[in-house]
Scaffold this active site. Structure first.
Site, short mmCIF file in Angstrom:
data_model
loop_
_atom_site.label_atom_id
_atom_site.label_comp_id
_atom_site.label_asym_id
_atom_site.label_seq_id
_atom_site.Cartn_x
_atom_site.Cartn_y
_atom_site.Cartn_z
N ASP A 1 -3.50 1.83 6.65
CA ASP A 1 -2.44 1.39 5.65
C ASP A 1 -2.02 0.18 5.72
O ASP A 1 -2.00 -0.62 4.74
CB ASP A 1 -1.09 2.55 5.56
CG ASP A 1 -1.77 3.81 5.33
OD1 ASP A 1 -2.79 4.15 4.66
OD2 ASP A 1 -1.03 4.75 6.00
N ASP B 1 0.79 -1.21 -0.06
CA ASP B 1 -0.06 0.10 0.06
C ASP B 1 0.87 1.33 -0.12
O ASP B 1 1.82 1.19 0.86
CB ASP B 1 -0.78 -0.03 1.30
CG ASP B 1 -1.86 1.29 1.50
OD1 ASP B 1 -2.80 1.37 0.45
OD2 ASP B 1 -1.52 2.04 2.05
N GLU C 1 -1.84 -1.58 -5.64
CA GLU C 1 -2.85 -0.86 -6.18
C GLU C 1 -2.61 -0.36 -7.42
O GLU C 1 -1.64 0.28 -7.92
CB GLU C 1 -3.28 0.39 -5.13
CG GLU C 1 -4.13 -0.39 -3.97
CD GLU C 1 -3.97 1.09 -2.87
OE1 GLU C 1 -5.20 1.52 -2.86
OE2 GLU C 1 -3.03 1.57 -2.49
#
Ligand code: ZN
Length: 410
Positions: free
Chosen positions: A361, A193, A280
């Site tokens: 996170d 992340d 991501e």
């Protein structure tokens, strides 16, 4: 792994080295830079005039200018050809995507100087023993600092000179096996992340860890701001202004080198350690439009993802970018509940369904990790792989609470 390396296609890889030209060689470089700039500006001017008149954009070749300007014949003709190609590419890019690619600009003498030449019939060679780089039109080799070896066919070389007067050669090599040393990955899967407070939060088979923005980059950026201020205060054209401009240029170069170095090392470490890397799919451009822009462009996410991607290819790892609509932050990694109330500023949250407390996170990176685990190419985590090593202060058990968050589990 084995199959992967059997199917490997030749890859192009650039190796950049510092070079130390003699005075005569530096004169030749200066001439070539000048001719490239001259041809670039001439061609660009012609193209822009046609563009403004909405006429067809002419496709010039450097040969056209050699009649009128015979000094162009003295330099490496490949360098001039490459100018033509670069300029045509710049226009093509612009017509393809006007927002992202602005029209090319005229080149100034005080910009960074460079030229690119191609290897034809061994016209470019590197002597690793004598530490010399041979270039077309130069009888003697240029002294080169070969801090690392490469193997493969040289395609081209870009010679550049920075504002501070340092010379570099970036050698593009076609190589079959660009891997240095590849070890078996210790962890099957890793989820990353990307954050603002921390550069990244990583979860792999051994647990989660946070990667901080390097302190030297932060300090370097503060200094950059100060230098910018001092430069803007100086009277334009004055000696002091010129000094301030050089200092500013050096600091820019330092930060960009330091950041690249950090991104390369981190991406290499992650690729070494994991077989499957899940990130991501961040719409960086979309985010850049918001006021987060500065810190995002500074943190170099896009570059980091591209490094991960090509290194994964080189080292036979799998790189997965999940759809950017995948709610990695909002899903509780423990029970799968989706928390739609989660705001952008909620750093910690408690799952209303199962009661687990999450660091925002860390939870997101665990969800990305779980995406990787669910992929068919991933075999379940082998317990035997878990050893006692603890890179980057990695906790041994995968658990949210051990990932450096301060919340205690009840
Ligand atoms: Zn839950």
């Amino acid at each position: 792994m084995y199959l992967h390396s059997m199917q490997r296609k030749p890859t192009l890889k650039a190796f950049k080295y510092r070079i130390y030209p003699t005075d005569a060689q530096a004169v030749f470089f200066a001439k070539t830079f000048g001719c490239c700039r001259f041809v670039w500006n001439k061609m660009l001017d012609k193209k822009l005039q046609a563009y403004k008149k909405k006429e067809r954009i002419p496709q010039d070749t450097p040969a056209k200018y050699k009649e009128e300007f015979p000094f162009l014949k003295e330099v490496d003709s490949f360098a001039l050809c490459n100018v033509q190609l670069q300029l045509e590419k710049a226009f093509k890019d612009h017509f393809r995507n006007r927002k992202q690619f602005k029209l090319p600009k005229f080149k100034k003498k005080r910009d960074k100087q460079s030229y690119t030449t191609n290897n034809v019939h061994n016209s470019i060679r590197v002597d690793f023993e004598k530490r010399l780089l041979y270039l077309p039109k130069l009888r003697e080799g240029v002294k080169i600092e070969l801090h690392r070896r490469f193997e493969g066919k040289i395609k081209s070389v870009t010679v550049s000179r920075t504002n501070e007067g340092k010379y570099y050669a970036s050698i593009l090599v076609e190589t079959q096996n660009p891997r240095n040393k590849v070890s078996e990955p210790k962890s099957k899967v890793c989820g990353i992340d990307l954050g603002l407070e921390y550069f990244a939060i990583v979860t792999n088979d051994f647990g989660s860890y946070k990667v901080e923005h390097p302190k030297y980059l932060r300090l370097g950026e503060e200094r950059l701001k100060r230098l910018q201020k001092s430069f803007s205060k100086k009277q334009k054209g004055s000696k002091n202004s010129e000094k301030a401009r050089l200092r500013l240029g050096r600091q820019h170069a330092y930060i960009s080198n330091a950041r690249n170095d950090f991104l390369h090392k981190l991406s290499k470490a992650i690729i070494d350690e994991n077989q499957v890397v899940v990130v991501e799919d961040i719409n960086v451009k979309g985010l850049l439009k918001t006021r987060l822009a500065k810190s995002i462009s500074d943190s170099g996410w896009a570059k980091f993802l591209s490094y991960l991607k090509y290194k994964a290819e080189w080292y036979g790892r799998t790189f997965i970018q999940v759809n950017r609509f995948f709610p990695s932050s909002k899903l509780c990694h423990r029970c799968g509940h989706k928390n739609d109330d989660l705001g952008l500023n909620d750093r910690m949250w408690c799952c209303p369904k199962c009661g687990e407390t999450h660091d925002r996170d860390v939870n997101a990176s665990i969800n990305l990790y779980l995406v990787g685990l669910g992929r068919s190419e991933v075999t379940p985590v082998e317990q035997a792989l878990v050893d006692d090593r603890s890179p980057h202060g990695l906790p041994k058990k995968p658990s949210c609470d051990e990932a450096g968050s301060s919340t205690a589990k009840d």
